[in-house]
Design an enzyme around this catalytic site. Structure first.
Site, PDB file in Angstrom:
ATOM      1  CE  LYS A   1      -3.404   2.393   2.887  1.00 16.67           C
ATOM      2  NZ  LYS A   1      -2.539   3.416   3.509  1.00 16.67           N
ATOM      3  CG  ASP A   2       4.715   3.134   2.372  1.00 17.71           C
ATOM      4  OD1 ASP A   2       4.254   4.263   2.172  1.00 17.71           O
ATOM      5  OD2 ASP A   2       5.788   2.933   2.948  1.00 17.71           O
TER       6      ASP A   2
END
Length: 970
Positions: free
Chosen positions: A628-629
């Site tokens: 997600k990062d």
């Protein structure tokens, strides 16, 4: 012979079925087709199944299940049958939604249409699992047992052929430790009732493979299969209420009772057989290298429903599950071992052990007279008496009097079983010892008196709040403590850790003075101290610290453990008895890992604790948040780099490092096929030790059926052993400067493209509108509160709904976005030399090949036209058009770049089995996706609560359906 005593030939096939009792099997609903010729024709067609190849078998079974499902639909809801046949399905469902949703009958029909599609996906999965077992049998028949992929037989055969000496194999085995960890993250919607029906369907298909049945018996089997599918039709798929943690615990234990208690002892037997064949005359003492962990009932991160009472109840349920299993097995053995002393004279040592056991039982005369001359039965009866006392103590209320004479530990029970095993070996009855007694002893040594090792998990924020309260209580002030990242805070932590512990009374006084939230956090550690003594010394695994950002965070956990009395010495300065595992989740934290660990391992108390716990520091790495990062490519590269650097640091400091892989079910969260994922890990990073999370749909897919469970535990263990023995010799894993440089460049460019997209204004608004993100919170899939799915910003949004919702809306960008731009930028700079390098990497670098393969598979699941329809739900035209144009352009670019690197003519062409499975599902998934778009539009625009309720259940069914179709949620 009992089922548990039957030999296993390596496939996990259930025992040969008894002939079906025709008179006992009746159709639940005598539909027009099933009542007459249709059923007999299907039964007659199934007679060809035993002779078919795996590929033909798969098609035949799919046809059989399809016809039975359609027959049930025709009998119960004719409109649904037309949907299953694809006849104007979209138009029919749309009409129901737009014009007739106030009609209760129409609502029922729509729900049945969606449920039937979801059932079809489930039946497809069962058929494919059954086919996979058949393929493995074909491989062994044609090439021999040593050619069976993902097996100990193949791994040991290959290392023996390569000349790896027995001493090296023995050393690898001595520290082999594999532990899958079941978690209760909200990614599984199947109820236990549904799982049980799935298992029966799987078994029916296995029974139909036998050629032994008469036409009458085969018809009865097909009818029984139809009944199971009809029961599935009539069983509620959606949870009407959120499950409690206790229900999640029961869900997790279900798999042990069905498959896992048997699977692990068979795993040891397979490895022993392989070693005996390929290293004859060599002795290998196998440790109990395969155990299960669990987070269910111990994971408090984001779940306020997991409190001290829940954790205690979980430990008791885990204990009862294995004790009841052992009792069942002992009863079976007592019935079977009817050996008389005349037929098999026992040595004096056994007579002495029996005499002691009889005296300890309190009923020596009664037991001996009941089974005169049957010494093994007498001994097993004594064991049963002790186990019954243990069970009684495990079940008694807190204020009940303890029952005397029970086992105090699993080691005592295992020792008693070893007495029988050694006696049989000494009397030339080794086969009986190996097939009957040893599997149960291995069960006891593996599952002990706790079934699983329960991990505890909490996040850094909550731990820090408790520490701040403890600081105030210790310093006698109401002021603000130093910042958690300051040297002053570290100095206080080290000072407290270095001082002798206060008295028990003083610690209790402080505990009672803490605020409720802080007291609850500290109570986690107090419970460990108490329950280890009551349940089993291995009842707990480790404490997992989520979102570890610095060494101070981990030192704080050690301090709470000391405050709870979890240090081995009275002074509380030497070593902690509870392993503390930092969880590194973001890319920044992964990059800082060496710095964090160097600072942490410089603390003498930490090093002493590691030595006392076996000399291994475990590090958990998170696939979900790193993805997600930074996107898929960057996540995988940063995870690989972090493992390499952490291992190198461990080597430098003389401390062994073990990695705990926090994977989810989807590709975006690390859900890559286990064998390939392990094979691509950095050379030397496994070294015999491997932990991995198994959650939600992954657990039911791998462990619901005996055959698949046995296959997957062997796949996991053999892959770990293979990596340990081979990785540092393999060309595909050796560091290459030019490859690493290219990976770094591609990762940076991919992350930049990904970040540029998600950091734009309006992305969260687009995501919330163009996907069922907010509606996911209505699915009662887990005990965690729905707010875990809510978010005011992308930073607040958890990884599971981030991945889940992008998969639902057919964008799936968490598995590919940024890769196309990265490759295009790389080639624009390096031209032909760059393309040649990437193609060499594709051929020679296992990690790069794995990433590109999984990107290609994810791209095959994207549907740009349907994604555009989801985007139409975004009301702001400028936001919608701007963002979707970027997504579509990056998708087209990524497809082009992947094909350029791989040389593949089209998406999925290199994966024929994957593509075939996907193509069976896509027409139905596309249909349901379009219905979901309409349902979202209608649900969100509903003017009354009654209208919203009318659309809610179909909407949730559509979410379940799509997740089931792709085989993954979060």
């Amino acid at each position: 012979m009992s089922r548990a005593a039957l030999p296993d030939w390596g496939y996990g096939i259930d025992t040969q079925p008894d002939p079906p009792r025709v008179e006992a099997v009746r159709p639940l609903h005598a539909g027009r087709h099933a009542a007459a010729d249709g059923l007999h024709k299907l039964a007659a067609a199934s007679a060809s199944l035993p002779a078919l190849s795996a590929d033909d078998y798969e098609e035949a079974v799919i046809d059989l299940l399809s016809e039975l499902l359609r027959d049930i639909a025709h009998a119960r809801q004719p409109e649904v049958e037309r949907t299953l046949r694809g006849e104007s399905a979209h138009e029919s469902m749309s009409e129901l939604m737009r014009e007739r949703m106030d009609d209760r009958t129409a609502r029922v029909v729509l729900r049945r249409m969606l449920q039937a599609q979801g059932m079809w996906f489930q039946l497809l999965s069962i058929a494919e699992q059954s086919t996979a077992m058949r393929r493995r049998r074909e491989i062994e028949i044609e090439g021999g047992y040593d050619q069976l992929p993902d097996s100990f037989a193949r791994v040991i055969a290959e290392v023996a052929d390569a000349g790896v000496p027995a001493a090296e194999v023995r050393d690898a085995l001595s520290h082999l430790k594999v532990r899958p960890v079941l978690t209760a993250h909200p990614t599984e919607a199947k109820r236990v009732t549904v799982l049980e029906i799935h298992r029966r369907i799987y078994r029916r298909l296995m029974e139909l493979e036998s050629p032994r049945w008469t036409p009458r018996e085969r018809t009865a089997l097909v009818l029984a299969l139809r009944n199971d599918i009809e029961l599935l039709w009539m069983s509620g798929e959606l949870r009407l209420e959120k499950p409690t943690v206790a229900q999640e615990v029961a869900w997790g234990l279900h798999f042990f009772g069905e498959t896992l208690f048997e699977a692990v002892p068979l795993l040891f037997d397979k490895l022993e057989n392989a070693l005996e064949r390929h290293y004859p005359g060599e002795r290998f003492d196998l440790p109990r290298f395969f155990q299960f962990g669990s987070w269910i009932g111990g994971d408090r991160d984001g779940n306020p429903f997991v409190d001290d009472s829940v954790t205690r109840a979980t430990l008791h349920e885990n204990r009862l599950a294995c004790l009841k299993r052992y009792r069942l097995r002992l009863v079976e053995l007592t019935q079977m071992l009817s050996i008389t002393s005349e037929a098999l004279p026992a040595p004096d040592s056994f007579h002495e052990a029996l005499a002691r056991a009889l005296m300890a039982s309190g009923e020596p005369t009664s037991i001996a007279s009941r089974n005169p001359g049957e010494l093994f039965r007498q001994y097993l009866t004594c064991i049963l008496r002790r186990l019954d006392a243990t069970l009684a103590n495990a079940s008694r209320p807190a204020d009940g009097a303890p029952v005397q004479g029970g086992y105090t530990s699993a080691d005592e029970l295992a020792a008693d079983l070893l007495v029988i095993e050694q006696t049989l070996l000494a009397t030339e009855s080794g086969q009986l010892a190996r097939m009957l007694i040893r599997p149960l002893r291995h069960e006891v040594e593996t599952f002990r008196f706790s079934t699983v090792q329960l991990d505890l998990r909490q996040n850094t924020t909550v731990i820090e709040q408790a520490l701040r309260a403890l600081w105030r209580a210790t310093c006698g002030t109401s002021g603000e403590p130093p910042a958690s990242d300051s040297q002053e805070w570290k100095a206080w932590l080290l000072s407290e850790l270095g001082q002798a512990s206060d008295s028990e009374a003083e610690r209790e006084r402080r505990f009672l003075a803490l605020p409720p939230e802080a007291a609850q956090t500290l109570q986690i550690f107090r419970t460990v101290r108490e329950m280890r003594q009551q349940v089993d010394r291995n009842a707990f695994g480790a404490f997992i610290l989520s979102m570890t950002h610095r060494a101070n965070d981990v030192l704080g956990v050690y301090l709470l453990a000391k405050e709870a009395g979890l240090f081995s010495d009275a002074a509380g300065t030497e070593s902690c008895t509870l392993p503390v595992v930092p969880l590194l989740e973001t890319i920044d934290d992964l990059r800082r890992a060496p710095e964090i660990l160097r600072e942490l391992l410089a603390v003498p108390m930490v090093r002493r604790s590691i030595r006392a716990q076996g000399g291994v520091q475990e590090i958990m790495i998170g696939y979900s948040d790193s993805n997600k990062d930074g996107g898929f490519f960057a996540s995988n590269w940063e995870l690989s780099k972090a493992q390499t650097k952490i291992k190198r640091l461990g080597d430098e400091l003389g401390i062994s490092i073990a990695f705990f892989h926090g994977r989810g079910g989807s590709v975006s969260r690390g859900g890559i096929p286990a064998g390939r994922a392990i094979a691509a890990l950095p050379a030397g990073s496994v070294n015999g030790r491997f932990r991995v999370t198994e959650q939600g749909e992954v657990v039911s897919f791998k462990y619901a059926n005996r055959g698949t469970a046995q296959y997957h535990v062997e796949l996991l263990a053999s892959s770990v052993l293979e990596h340990t023995l081979k990785s540092e010799r393999e060309e595909a894993l050796l560091p290459k400067g030019e490859f690493d440089e290219a990976m770094e460049a591609l990762s940076g460019a991919s992350r930049a493209a990904y970040a540029k997209f998600i950091e734009q204004p309006g992305v969260l608004a687009y995501f919330q509108a163009a996907s069922p993100l907010e509606e996911l919170s209505m699915l009662n899939m887990g005990s965690r509160p729905a707010r875990r799915f809510g978010a005011k910003s992308l930073q607040d949004l958890r990884a599971i709904p981030w991945v889940f919702a992008w998969a639902q809306n057919r964008h799936a960008l968490t598995g590919w976005y940024g890769v196309g731009s990265a490759i295009e930028g790389f080639l624009s700079v390096r031209q032909e030399r760059g393309l040649d390098l990437l193609r060499r990497m594709f051929d020679e670098s296992r990690l790069f090949r794995l990433v590109i393969d999984e990107v290609e598979k994810t791209l095959a699941q994207v549907n740009v036209d349907i994604a555009r329809e989801y985007a139409s739900l975004v009301q702001d035209e400028q936001t919608r058009d701007t963002l979707f144009r970027q997504i579509e352009a990056e998708y087209q670019l990524t497809v082009k770049m992947v094909k350029t690197v791989t040389g593949s003519p089209g998406l999925g062409a290199r994966f024929p089995k994957f593509t075939a499975r996907l193509q069976r599902r896509l027409p139905a998934i596309d249909l349901i996706s379009r219905q979901q778009i309409e349902l979202l539009r209608l649900y969100r625009s509903a003017e009354t609560e009654r209208q919203r309720r009318a659309y809610q259940v179909p909407l949730l069914l559509s979410i379940n359906c799509i997740a089931s179709g792709f085989g993954a949620t979060g």
